[in-house]
Design a protein around this motif. Structure first.
Motif, PDB file in Angstrom:
ATOM      1  N   LEU A  65       0.425  -1.082   0.428  1.00 25.75           N
ATOM      2  CA  LEU A  65      -0.015   0.115  -0.332  1.00 25.75           C
ATOM      3  C   LEU A  65       0.711   1.216   0.041  1.00 25.75           C
ATOM      4  CD1 LEU A  65      -3.058  -1.211   2.179  1.00 25.75           C
ATOM      5  CD2 LEU A  65      -2.654  -1.276  -0.262  1.00 25.75           C
ATOM      6  N   ASN A  66       2.010   1.485  -0.883  1.00 27.43           N
ATOM      7  CA  ASN A  66       2.323   1.872  -0.891  1.00 27.43           C
ATOM      8  C   ASN A  66       1.905   3.458  -1.980  1.00 27.43           C
ATOM      9  OD1 ASN A  66       4.640   1.282   0.576  1.00 27.43           O
ATOM     10  ND2 ASN A  66       5.619   0.620  -0.774  1.00 27.43           N
ATOM     11  N   ALA A  67       1.341   3.924  -2.013  1.00 28.99           N
ATOM     12  CA  ALA A  67       0.339   5.207  -2.414  1.00 28.99           C
ATOM     13  C   ALA A  67       1.511   5.965  -3.164  1.00 28.99           C
ATOM     14  CB  ALA A  67      -0.404   5.866  -1.284  1.00 28.99           C
ATOM     15  N   GLN A  68       0.998   6.090  -4.375  1.00 33.28           N
ATOM     16  CA  GLN A  68       1.606   6.940  -5.533  1.00 33.28           C
ATOM     17  C   GLN A  68       0.297   8.218  -5.747  1.00 33.28           C
ATOM     18  OE1 GLN A  68       2.367   6.085  -9.668  1.00 33.28           O
ATOM     19  NE2 GLN A  68       1.291   4.046  -9.268  1.00 33.28           N
ATOM     20  N   THR A  69       1.118   9.308  -6.053  1.00 36.19           N
ATOM     21  CA  THR A  69       0.104  10.188  -6.663  1.00 36.19           C
ATOM     22  C   THR A  69      -0.359   9.919  -7.916  1.00 36.19           C
ATOM     23  OG1 THR A  69       1.620  11.815  -6.799  1.00 36.19           O
ATOM     24  CG2 THR A  69       0.732  12.438  -4.769  1.00 36.19           C
TER      25      THR A  69
END
Length: 171
Positions: A65-69
């Motif tokens: 769950l390493n979010a990116q924009t």
């Protein structure tokens, strides 16, 4: 007794008419997401980005769950478009409102990607779920299995598109 019955019936009718829709296949959010997917398919990135909040978090195939924009997600999609042409079929879409009042749109489809270097066709079941707040996407989770593509690219070292960087973007 008759008045009591009519009052009870009126209360039941009033309560049932004022309930918020919890599940639907027709909503403003669904219409927005259909535009998102159309913009994605046609690579209309200028319109695509307008459907996301400035702080949207995108987590595609990422168990950590390493979010990116949105901007890096678009760049990754542009790289993928250099490798494949896509045809989409069997699309299904729904909206649900959770017990906590969160609005989510779920999207399923079958994506058929043809490799621009090998002409091999890959059939990939695809699922996205996006959360809306005030008409904008604030969270997106995407799930699909591209292990066959990654395996094929890694097994063809003579293929210039099979660099470790390119494969890493597909993972």
């Amino acid at each position: 007794m008759k008045k009591l019955f009519l009052v009870g019936f009126a209360i039941i009718l009033f309560v049932s008419c004022n309930q918020k829709v919890r599940y639907t296949q027709n909503s403003a959010e669904i219409d927005t997401y259909k535009k998102v997917m159309e913009d994605y398919k046609t690579q209309n990135w200028d319109d695509y980005i307008t459907h996301y909040s400035d702080t949207a978090k995108i987590m595609n195939n990422d168990i950590r769950l390493n979010a990116q924009t949105v901007a890096p997600a678009i760049e990754k999609s542009k790289e993928d478009a250099k490798l494949f042409t896509w045809v989409v079929s069997d699309e299904e879409i729904e909206m649900v409102v959770t017990d906590e009042g969160k609005t989510w749109v779920n999207y399923w489809a079958l994506w058929k990607g043809t490799s621009k270097t090998t002409n091999k066709v890959y059939k990939i079941p695809f699922h996205n779920t996006v959360q809306f707040i005030d008409g904008k996407i604030v969270t997106e989770y995407g799930y699909w299995d591209n292990s066959e593509i990654v395996s094929d690219m890694m097994s063809q070292p003579e293929n210039p598109t099979a660099s470790k960087e390119t494969v890493a973007t597909l993972e």
